[in-house]
Design a protein around this motif. Sequence first.
Motif, PDB file in Angstrom:
ATOM      1  N   HIS A 207       0.822  -1.213   0.000  1.00  0.00           N
ATOM      2  CA  HIS A 207       0.000   0.000   0.000  1.00  0.00           C
ATOM      3  C   HIS A 207       0.857   1.265   0.000  1.00  0.00           C
ATOM      4  N   ARG A 287      -1.677 -14.245  -5.924  1.00  0.00           N
ATOM      5  CA  ARG A 287      -1.151 -13.764  -7.206  1.00  0.00           C
ATOM      6  C   ARG A 287      -2.258 -13.069  -7.996  1.00  0.00           C
ATOM      7  N   GLN A 291      -2.273  -9.247  -9.240  1.00  0.00           N
ATOM      8  CA  GLN A 291      -2.222  -8.981 -10.673  1.00  0.00           C
ATOM      9  C   GLN A 291      -3.494  -8.326 -11.197  1.00  0.00           C
ATOM     10  N   ARG A 292      -4.582  -8.397 -10.413  1.00  0.00           N
ATOM     11  CA  ARG A 292      -5.817  -7.727 -10.814  1.00  0.00           C
ATOM     12  C   ARG A 292      -5.941  -6.319 -10.245  1.00  0.00           C
ATOM     13  N   ASN A 293      -4.864  -5.792  -9.676  1.00  0.00           N
ATOM     14  CA  ASN A 293      -4.894  -4.427  -9.152  1.00  0.00           C
ATOM     15  C   ASN A 293      -5.910  -4.230  -8.033  1.00  0.00           C
ATOM     16  N   VAL A 294      -6.187  -5.269  -7.278  1.00  0.00           N
ATOM     17  CA  VAL A 294      -7.040  -5.087  -6.104  1.00  0.00           C
ATOM     18  C   VAL A 294      -6.144  -4.514  -5.003  1.00  0.00           C
ATOM     19  N   GLN A 349     -13.276   2.770   0.293  1.00  0.00           N
ATOM     20  CA  GLN A 349     -12.179   2.013  -0.308  1.00  0.00           C
ATOM     21  C   GLN A 349     -11.947   0.702   0.436  1.00  0.00           C
ATOM     22  N   GLN A 352     -14.721  -1.741  -0.473  1.00  0.00           N
ATOM     23  CA  GLN A 352     -14.593  -2.245  -1.843  1.00  0.00           C
ATOM     24  C   GLN A 352     -13.436  -3.240  -1.971  1.00  0.00           C
ATOM     25  N   ARG A 355     -14.245  -6.566  -0.183  1.00  0.00           N
ATOM     26  CA  ARG A 355     -15.176  -7.381  -0.963  1.00  0.00           C
ATOM     27  C   ARG A 355     -14.439  -8.063  -2.130  1.00  0.00           C
ATOM     28  N   LYS A 441       3.203  -7.767  -8.741  1.00  0.00           N
ATOM     29  CA  LYS A 441       2.623  -8.458  -9.900  1.00  0.00           C
ATOM     30  C   LYS A 441       3.592  -9.484 -10.460  1.00  0.00           C
TER      31      LYS A 441
ATOM     32  N   SER B 155       4.404 -14.839 -14.356  1.00  0.00           N
ATOM     33  CA  SER B 155       5.062 -13.677 -13.745  1.00  0.00           C
ATOM     34  C   SER B 155       4.782 -12.404 -14.538  1.00  0.00           C
ATOM     35  N   GLN B 156       4.013 -12.521 -15.618  1.00  0.00           N
ATOM     36  CA  GLN B 156       3.626 -11.374 -16.448  1.00  0.00           C
ATOM     37  C   GLN B 156       4.843 -10.595 -16.935  1.00  0.00           C
ATOM     38  N   GLN B 349     -14.269  -2.231 -11.283  1.00  0.00           N
ATOM     39  CA  GLN B 349     -13.235  -1.254 -10.952  1.00  0.00           C
ATOM     40  C   GLN B 349     -13.468   0.061 -11.689  1.00  0.00           C
ATOM     41  N   GLN B 352     -16.361   1.892 -10.036  1.00  0.00           N
ATOM     42  CA  GLN B 352     -15.995   2.451  -8.732  1.00  0.00           C
ATOM     43  C   GLN B 352     -15.079   3.669  -8.885  1.00  0.00           C
TER      44      GLN B 352
END
Lengths: 531, 531
Positions: A207, A287, A291-294, A349, A352, A355, A441, B155-156, B349, B352
């Motif tokens: 973060h 992973r 990689q999904r930008n959560v 935030q 979200q 979840r 990532k 590993s993208q 995303q 949001q």
Amino acid sequence: MEKVWNGWGEAHKQKPLPAIAHQVLTQLLGSATPLPEASLEQAASRLPPSRLPEHELYHIDAETRVRYARGQSLPDWLAFKAGEVGVAPDAVAFPQNRDQLEQLLAFAGKHNAILIPYGGGTSVVGHINPCAGDQAVITVSMERMNRLLSLDTTSQLAWFEAGVRGPDLEAQLNARGYTLGHFPQSFEWSTLGGWIASRSSGQQSLHYGRIEQLFSSGVVHTPQGPLSLPSFPASSAGPDWREMVLGSEGRLGILSEAEVRVQPLPEQERFYVTFFPSWRAGLAAIREIAQRNVSASMMRLSHPTETSTHLQLALPQPKLGRLQRLFRLLGLGDEPAMMTWGVSGSGRQVRQSRRAIKAIARRYRGRLALKGLGDHWRKNRYSAPYLRQSLWQHGYLVDTFETAANWDKVPALQVQMEAALKRAAGDTPLLCYTHLSHVYKQGCSLYTTYVFPAQADFQASLATWQKLKAAASTAVVEGGGTISHQHGVGKDHSPYLHHEKDPLTQAGIQAVFDRYDPQGIMNPGTLMERL
Amino acid sequence: MEKVWNGWGEAHKQKPLPAIAHQVLTQLLGSATPLPEASLEQAASRLPPSRLPEHELYHIDAETRVRYARGQSLPDWLAFKAGEVGVAPDAVAFPQNRDQLEQLLAFAGKHNAILIPYGGGTSVVGHINPCAGDQAVITVSMERMNRLLSLDTTSQLAWFEAGVRGPDLEAQLNARGYTLGHFPQSFEWSTLGGWIASRSSGQQSLHYGRIEQLFSSGVVHTPQGPLSLPSFPASSAGPDWREMVLGSEGRLGILSEAEVRVQPLPEQERFYVTFFPSWRAGLAAIREIAQRNVSASMMRLSHPTETSTHLQLALPQPKLGRLQRLFRLLGLGDEPAMMTWGVSGSGRQVRQSRRAIKAIARRYRGRLALKGLGDHWRKNRYSAPYLRQSLWQHGYLVDTFETAANWDKVPALQVQMEAALKRAAGDTPLLCYTHLSHVYKQGCSLYTTYVFPAQADFQASLATWQKLKAAASTAVVEGGGTISHQHGVGKDHSPYLHHEKDPLTQAGIQAVFDRYDPQGIMNPGTLMERL
């Protein structure tokens, strides 16, 4: 606030080992006999006299020299406890401002003395240990340079003296509603300058960012004069010289002041614990989340061995039994992998992100999101170093090592690291377990803890550690991991550096060291041997 | 696909200047007389003969040497159009593999010839322009090394030859469902190696990251041999040597291959345009969005002058009139500031983020979120360089410059940059306007466009540009900005580098150059003068 001279932290924070933990360890490792502990006076009495004359710039009394002689690696502990610290500095300086720093550099240059910058002394790889040699050594403790000098809330930049320790840095920022968010396990004692010089990473770096992202500018006092870095959000004007300072481990000079990127304290900060039926399932979930930008603030996955060890140490029996029954009920089996995770930000935030994380975890059969265990982690996030003393007192030695690797290498690397340790241990009983953390990532870090009984004496214990450390380090680099994700190189990792820094890379770094420090007085022997 | 030899891009993509735009410019700047354009044959006929013998490693015909002699700065355009390219390379090489690159380095070393790495020739600051001197010059175009060599979807990571241009890179990734997401305005012609060597930043770097974040490892061929970088998600093992390659502008060697961090194509990618009653209000909103961790993929705020200029050029009169009436109705006044912004990710995303951005914008009286104008921006995101030719044909010259600064410096810097330009222009009519983009928590970039009528001849036009460029650059560094956020240093910015890289920093960088290139044959005169 008096620091224990031969171990971690403050005496009043030491805790006895819970009876259940001792019982578990005796089952796993057999009973053990604690090694004796020498007194500070004994250790001081064994030092050779300082090779430096009395001077107002530094202290040369033996007790001070012992206190600043070593860091927090297991060999450092063995040396401190034995009262045989080996090579100690000839003097310890406590500069209070940049002028005094410059005087120290001039003095050292004139007398060809070595300077070792010292932050909190929390290095676990020998950064601040003097090498044997003919030159006198001055350890420069930055602890008296610890003030917040300015805070720009528009650009969110704070300018600190580099000797500020974690809690003092956060307290000065928190009082104004801000945080740096850099929380390594050594947080209570390590310093801003040390974080920068060793490329540190905090537990919530996902973060807040690693120290590379947080460090925006500063001043380094080199033997050739002070070097100033500019302060920009970004620039394409040539190589980014901050990155030469980051990880320089005192070889360029001494960082006196640093500007860091801060942010308002988050409205909410929450931690949870989720369980997966296997390491593999948890790994895949983490992973995907990364990689999904959560936006998680941290993610950590304990291997089943670490999970069961931690739960056994954390929970009293009836509670643990209930949890284990729940695991079976939820289809998690007997040996689940524990994921500790956090979310930070505004209320919305946090909702979200929570979840989104739970949704991905569920797809990999992750169950529960226990805030109680999350809070337990938060409360104890800096307590692991204290556990070393509790274990010591029962005759058990503990050490850790860590790496980072690309995702495709992580599963095999975890297996190889533990197997190498066990092979190297031979007949010595050994408990070891691993977690992943610091997720990217591209991959993640792996962090392995191992415990073994103290051997017959200090020397035998050190020899066993050397065998284990060599095996672990070799497994790390051969498995495609970096020799260190967060501890740095110091002296213990420098023999392995060539696996990732090829001869030309090392030659380039050496060229910079030679330019700034032609005499070679800045922390020699650390990071790289002279080429 | 034939590139225009003396301008930007392909001939068939050139567009005439809309009548309305011509009318607006004539009102603002007076009428202008286009300068003549020499032919390629004429330019080639004026070159001195190559100082290098025929060799299979390179081409020495005059037309090829002219084509690769200069980049895309305004002085480069003036030189190309005049058919007087000045110093041209003696040869142009088109290596097809690493072996041929090594042969070129060996040849250059032996003959003490200079090597200039050439990506897409899109530099606007003179990176690839040879300097006058006694040594022969070989320009090394990497265009034939353009393949995707491997893609690791776990590993993208994608491993490319460094000469790959933007569209070819994205096409090879998109076919497998991935993207790098690096979209500088020069995207259609610039290359991966050029992005790395010049520390490039894409229009959506807020989401995908600057090239510093995307570049994970690679191979640089230096005069002392090939240098290999390791591939890790992160490491604390000493200075990060990627950061020495990033922004090295060909001074270390030639990047043959690079590994980059890629990601799956986003499910959704949306762009919108919102209007604010003032620059100041838009600036405050954008800073808040960035500092609150709301995930936009891009944000750009046009100053009212740029806003009205762009709307006049983009919209036919009745549509523009309706929009202006709407502005007044919505309380935006006559001169609103236009914010273009994007969101990328999963459907959820995107929803949001869009909601969060609109909520913050509203608090600063931001109105509308026009997808039509957002789509217009997306469609025309690479078209600005083509506009230069359309303006040229009507006798107008256009150039841009950019910087980045901390938020606290941004408002004054924007004013000072434009004021310095206008002061320097004196009696020459000048149109200039600014937008901010590439937003960070610490600050943002500022990008100024200026248009003026061609002067009586090429030399007078160049002299006017030199005056304007010097004034703008001085305003940038004196106002606390970096001399470049995304264009690099090249030769045009090197006189200003000392404002941000102090003597010791430059000495350290020079020490690395000297170590890898003791003869000084790698792109000398670029980035830094030899100390």
